[in-house]
Scaffold this active site. Structure first.
Site, PDB file in Angstrom:
ATOM      1  N   CYS A 278       0.867  -1.033  -0.124  1.00 48.70           N
ATOM      2  CA  CYS A 278       0.154  -0.193  -0.022  1.00 48.70           C
ATOM      3  C   CYS A 278       0.856   1.331  -0.019  1.00 48.70           C
ATOM      4  CB  CYS A 278      -0.841  -0.086   1.381  1.00 48.70           C
ATOM      5  SG  CYS A 278      -1.952   1.420   1.268  1.00 48.70           S
TER       6      CYS A 278
ATOM      7  N   CYS B 109      -5.986  -3.117   7.561  1.00 50.14           N
ATOM      8  CA  CYS B 109      -7.331  -2.161   7.451  1.00 50.14           C
ATOM      9  C   CYS B 109      -8.449  -3.072   6.857  1.00 50.14           C
ATOM     10  CB  CYS B 109      -7.014  -0.935   6.813  1.00 50.14           C
ATOM     11  SG  CYS B 109      -6.701  -1.056   5.040  1.00 50.14           S
TER      12      CYS B 109
END
Length: 380
Positions: A118, A215
């Site tokens: 990410c 997440c």
């Protein structure tokens, strides 16, 4: 007068008001404190939050980032401190660049680290380009890591607080990105200082809990997410020993990781057994004694090198390496095979080395990070 006296706190030779800084705001206390402090110092702050997945589904989830509640919190911080804030929809990019690879890596028997991807493929690539498009002088984040200007250019260093250090997750930051990035929290000694900074500015997120797990993985249940993304991924199969003898049945390779001991469902044996290898194609989980987990040679590829001299300028580098985020650096000899591939020889064998994890390079002494790469097969 010191030669750097004319530089502002972000390293630019102009007043803060003439220095535009984009702050990557996840909605947590770290990035909020950074944005608020820079705004209070008079910088031209622009806050940007990336919506990475369905924020409606994640709204009630505690400890999530880049969705629902956190987007709302980031917006409130910007309003309170009086700087503009934008939310960019990156759901498709995040799924294609991070989530899909995460699922496929697990299906292939690896243990991926999506937070690194990410940072590499979304936050420090696309978001950084957006910051440049906004004519920002730099981009600041709430990561706990330090950036120093060395004789050969910007250097990456571990955070002052070893407990909060995030260097393992940022090894793939390129020299070009490093020149543009700033990490204001890297020099703080404790997380309490960050919370005090947020409280000083009256931020409602000062006592907000830290984000937990990945997440997009609720409650750390990786297998459930992968099964949803890849139907049929949890097909059962055999648990076998290293000679191929069947010891039991498993409920899907995706439920197991290298080094796992508990939850194998093959009790009653004289000695404990550990997962030493995964064979997704044959739907087999291979188990063996703890000694079978010991790895001395680790193949690494996709190397991002942050040293001053070229990676291949020496036949070997004597550095320390970290093979998991929770382990301390271990002494190793790194032998370059190309600019992006190497063989890492550990001076002391490590257990549970898994494909898909990062191998991060550190100076044997001091705090400098020399980059790293990806382990592409788990055992040497």
């Amino acid at each position: 007068m010191p030669k750097d006296a004319a530089l502002n706190s972000l390293g630019f030779a102009k007043p803060p008001a003439d220095t535009r800084v984009v702050v990557a705001m996840s909605g947590g206390v770290d990035s909020s404190a950074v944005a608020a402090e820079l705004a209070s110092e008079g910088y031209d702050v622009v806050g940007i939050t990336l919506q990475l997945y369905d924020h409606g589904a994640a709204l009630a989830k505690k400890g999530a980032c880049c969705a629902g509640r956190d987007i709302h919190d980031a917006r409130r911080v910007a309003e309170a401190m009086g700087f503009p804030h934008y939310v960019l929809d990156y759901e498709n990019t995040f799924r294609e660049s991070v989530i899909d690879e995460f699922a496929d890596a697990y299906l292939a028997g690896a243990t991926p680290v999506p937070c690194i991807r990410c940072n590499e493929r979304v936050k420090f690539r696309d978001l950084l380009e957006t910051a440049r498009d906004l004519d920002a002088d730099c981009m600041a984040t709430g990561h706990y890591i330090r950036r120093f200007d060395g004789p050969a250019g910007p250097e990456l260093h571990r955070a002052a607080d070893p407990v909060r250090d995030q260097s393992y997750f940022l090894f793939s930051t390129t020299p070009e990105q490093l020149a543009y990035l700033r990490f204001p929290l890297g020099g703080l000694e404790t997380k309490a200082e960050t919370r005090a900074l947020a409280a000083k500015h009256g931020l409602m997120v000062a006592d907000k809990p830290d984000s937990q797990d990945i997440c997009f993985v609720p409650d750390g249940n990786y297998a459930k997410v992968i099964e949803k993304l890849r139907p049929g991924a949890a097909d059962p199969g055999e648990i076998v020993d290293m000679e191929g003898r069947v010891l039991g049945q498993h409920r899907g390779v995706i439920h197991y990781t290298i080094g796992q001991r508990r939850g194998l469902g093959i009790g009653g044996l004289a000695d404990p057994l550990y997962v030493v290898r995964l064979d997704p194609e044959a739907r087999r989980v291979i188990v063996g004694p703890k000694s079978a987990l010991a790895t001395r040679t680790v193949p690494v590829r996709e190397i991002n090198w942050l040293g001053d001299a070229p990676f291949t300028s020496r036949p070997e580098w004597h550095l320390s390496v970290k093979l998991r985020s929770t382990r301390p650096p271990a002494e190793a000899v790194i032998r370059p095979l190309s600019e992006t591939e190497a063989e890492v020889d550990l001076l002391s064998p490590e257990e549970g080395v898994s494909a898909g994890q990062a191998c991060v390079f550190y100076a044997p002494e001091g705090t400098r990070v020399f980059g790293g790469g990806w382990i592409w097969k788990g055992r040497g």
